[in-house]
Design a protein around this motif. Sequence first.
Motif, PDB file in Angstrom:
ATOM      1  N   MET A  49      63.093 -29.454  20.389  1.00  0.00           N
ATOM      2  CA  MET A  49      62.347 -30.709  20.298  1.00  0.00           C
ATOM      3  C   MET A  49      61.411 -30.759  19.096  1.00  0.00           C
ATOM      4  O   MET A  49      60.735 -31.762  18.878  1.00  0.00           O
ATOM      5  CB  MET A  49      61.551 -30.935  21.593  1.00  0.00           C
ATOM      6  CG  MET A  49      62.429 -31.129  22.817  1.00  0.00           C
ATOM      7  SD  MET A  49      61.496 -31.430  24.327  1.00  0.00           S
ATOM      8  CE  MET A  49      60.859 -29.782  24.658  1.00  0.00           C
ATOM      9  N   LEU A  50      61.350 -29.668  18.325  1.00  0.00           N
ATOM     10  CA  LEU A  50      60.486 -29.662  17.144  1.00  0.00           C
ATOM     11  C   LEU A  50      61.171 -30.383  15.987  1.00  0.00           C
ATOM     12  O   LEU A  50      62.270 -30.002  15.579  1.00  0.00           O
ATOM     13  CB  LEU A  50      60.173 -28.223  16.724  1.00  0.00           C
ATOM     14  CG  LEU A  50      59.114 -27.467  17.521  1.00  0.00           C
ATOM     15  CD1 LEU A  50      59.014 -26.034  17.013  1.00  0.00           C
ATOM     16  CD2 LEU A  50      57.768 -28.151  17.409  1.00  0.00           C
ATOM     17  N   PRO A  51      60.559 -31.417  15.446  1.00  0.00           N
ATOM     18  CA  PRO A  51      61.150 -32.077  14.263  1.00  0.00           C
ATOM     19  C   PRO A  51      61.170 -31.116  13.074  1.00  0.00           C
ATOM     20  O   PRO A  51      60.317 -30.237  12.951  1.00  0.00           O
ATOM     21  CB  PRO A  51      60.195 -33.255  14.009  1.00  0.00           C
ATOM     22  CG  PRO A  51      59.417 -33.423  15.271  1.00  0.00           C
ATOM     23  CD  PRO A  51      59.326 -32.073  15.900  1.00  0.00           C
ATOM     24  N   THR A  52      62.126 -31.301  12.218  1.00  0.00           N
ATOM     25  CA  THR A  52      62.245 -30.444  11.037  1.00  0.00           C
ATOM     26  C   THR A  52      61.002 -30.532  10.159  1.00  0.00           C
ATOM     27  O   THR A  52      60.591 -29.538   9.547  1.00  0.00           O
ATOM     28  CB  THR A  52      63.481 -30.859  10.215  1.00  0.00           C
ATOM     29  OG1 THR A  52      64.635 -30.840  11.050  1.00  0.00           O
ATOM     30  CG2 THR A  52      63.695 -29.923   9.049  1.00  0.00           C
ATOM     31  N   GLN A  53      60.369 -31.711  10.131  1.00  0.00           N
ATOM     32  CA  GLN A  53      59.209 -31.911   9.263  1.00  0.00           C
ATOM     33  C   GLN A  53      58.023 -31.045   9.679  1.00  0.00           C
ATOM     34  O   GLN A  53      57.156 -30.731   8.854  1.00  0.00           O
ATOM     35  CB  GLN A  53      58.797 -33.385   9.268  1.00  0.00           C
ATOM     36  CG  GLN A  53      59.787 -34.327   8.619  1.00  0.00           C
ATOM     37  CD  GLN A  53      60.981 -34.642   9.506  1.00  0.00           C
ATOM     38  OE1 GLN A  53      61.032 -34.227  10.666  1.00  0.00           O
ATOM     39  NE2 GLN A  53      61.944 -35.388   8.977  1.00  0.00           N
ATOM     40  N   VAL A  54      57.971 -30.645  10.958  1.00  0.00           N
ATOM     41  CA  VAL A  54      56.841 -29.844  11.439  1.00  0.00           C
ATOM     42  C   VAL A  54      56.850 -28.455  10.803  1.00  0.00           C
ATOM     43  O   VAL A  54      55.792 -27.904  10.461  1.00  0.00           O
ATOM     44  CB  VAL A  54      56.888 -29.742  12.981  1.00  0.00           C
ATOM     45  CG1 VAL A  54      55.836 -28.772  13.498  1.00  0.00           C
ATOM     46  CG2 VAL A  54      56.685 -31.110  13.608  1.00  0.00           C
ATOM     47  N   THR A  55      58.019 -27.878  10.643  1.00  0.00           N
ATOM     48  CA  THR A  55      58.118 -26.511  10.117  1.00  0.00           C
ATOM     49  C   THR A  55      58.436 -26.471   8.623  1.00  0.00           C
ATOM     50  O   THR A  55      58.556 -25.388   8.047  1.00  0.00           O
ATOM     51  CB  THR A  55      59.216 -25.751  10.879  1.00  0.00           C
ATOM     52  OG1 THR A  55      60.468 -26.443  10.733  1.00  0.00           O
ATOM     53  CG2 THR A  55      58.868 -25.646  12.361  1.00  0.00           C
ATOM     54  N   LEU A  56      58.546 -27.622   8.001  1.00  0.00           N
ATOM     55  CA  LEU A  56      58.981 -27.678   6.611  1.00  0.00           C
ATOM     56  C   LEU A  56      57.991 -26.993   5.673  1.00  0.00           C
ATOM     57  O   LEU A  56      58.378 -26.129   4.864  1.00  0.00           O
ATOM     58  CB  LEU A  56      59.181 -29.136   6.197  1.00  0.00           C
ATOM     59  CG  LEU A  56      60.016 -29.392   4.953  1.00  0.00           C
ATOM     60  CD1 LEU A  56      61.425 -28.863   5.137  1.00  0.00           C
ATOM     61  CD2 LEU A  56      60.055 -30.882   4.650  1.00  0.00           C
ATOM     62  N   VAL A  57      56.711 -27.347   5.788  1.00  0.00           N
ATOM     63  CA  VAL A  57      55.699 -26.786   4.887  1.00  0.00           C
ATOM     64  C   VAL A  57      55.490 -25.289   5.119  1.00  0.00           C
ATOM     65  O   VAL A  57      55.487 -24.507   4.153  1.00  0.00           O
ATOM     66  CB  VAL A  57      54.372 -27.563   5.020  1.00  0.00           C
ATOM     67  CG1 VAL A  57      53.273 -26.886   4.198  1.00  0.00           C
ATOM     68  CG2 VAL A  57      54.544 -29.003   4.566  1.00  0.00           C
ATOM     69  N   PRO A  58      55.312 -24.824   6.380  1.00  0.00           N
ATOM     70  CA  PRO A  58      55.165 -23.365   6.588  1.00  0.00           C
ATOM     71  C   PRO A  58      56.369 -22.575   6.074  1.00  0.00           C
ATOM     72  O   PRO A  58      56.192 -21.498   5.484  1.00  0.00           O
ATOM     73  CB  PRO A  58      55.030 -23.238   8.110  1.00  0.00           C
ATOM     74  CG  PRO A  58      54.528 -24.559   8.564  1.00  0.00           C
ATOM     75  CD  PRO A  58      55.150 -25.562   7.646  1.00  0.00           C
ATOM     76  N   GLN A  59      57.567 -23.093   6.291  1.00  0.00           N
ATOM     77  CA  GLN A  59      58.750 -22.396   5.796  1.00  0.00           C
ATOM     78  C   GLN A  59      58.754 -22.325   4.274  1.00  0.00           C
ATOM     79  O   GLN A  59      59.090 -21.287   3.698  1.00  0.00           O
ATOM     80  CB  GLN A  59      60.015 -23.102   6.294  1.00  0.00           C
ATOM     81  CG  GLN A  59      60.354 -22.837   7.753  1.00  0.00           C
ATOM     82  CD  GLN A  59      61.627 -23.536   8.173  1.00  0.00           C
ATOM     83  OE1 GLN A  59      62.167 -24.366   7.446  1.00  0.00           O
ATOM     84  NE2 GLN A  59      62.108 -23.212   9.364  1.00  0.00           N
TER      85      GLN A  59
END
Length: 275
Positions: A114-124
């Motif tokens: 349920m996590l959108p890709t945009q949530v983890t984009l910056v940390p990744q």
Amino acid sequence: MSHTKLWTKYIVLIAGSIVMIYPILWLFGSSVKSNTEMNSTSLFPSHFEWKNFLDGWTAIPGFTFGQFFLNSFLIAGLSVVGTVLSSALVAYGFARIKFPLRNFWFAILMITLMLPTQVTLVPQYILFKNFDWIGTALPIIVPHFLAVGPFYVFLINQFVRGIPNDLDESAKIDGCSQLGIAFRIVLPLCMPAIITSALFCFIWTWDDFLAQMLYLTDTAKYTVPLALRLFLDNSSAVTWGPMYAMSVLSILPCFLLFMFSQKYFVEGIATTGIK
């Protein structure tokens, strides 16, 4: 079923098929049009411009689309290998091996769906920048070897749960190890789910424009989606015909892959979760 209901069903299915296939026909028709006919309302041109495919293949100065297709196949192929290996092992572990808080960790894994890709984009991006991986294909390929796709794990896990535990017990009696049971007994029986996961992974990686745009900064390492974007140059007129021609070629690998593996794809989707 009466003849009236049967014909009604066929008409609805045919109408739906026409609606679904029309964009593909429009794309092919546009790929063989000249720039002057591009705005015409007809689906196909009066004269087929087959040279659009040759022009599009060499449209990017210094490169051919062969290089871009090779890059796409390399990235998508390695991603499929990593996804199949890691997701199959993780799914087998959740389905067959008992360990503390197994259901809790599986629930956590499913929550990540349920996590959108945009949530983890910056940390990744920050993480991969610290690894000095920006400009290479490693940020796209390596995560697939770490079972980062919960959908694939869930798909294979549900298939493994449908396989009787008696097979595992029989293999243990014959002296088979845990890895032997996984690779010789259980996972070969999960081939429809594994092929379905591989198919999804290939298509999604092949079409993943965002990740490729973020991490691939050298034109020589560009994939097909990024190369198609190069046609849209604001400083010159857009050659629509060659661009559409290369777009037609870009969907062929996914189309052919689905055609040759649709039997396993349908079986993997239809039987997942059914015991």
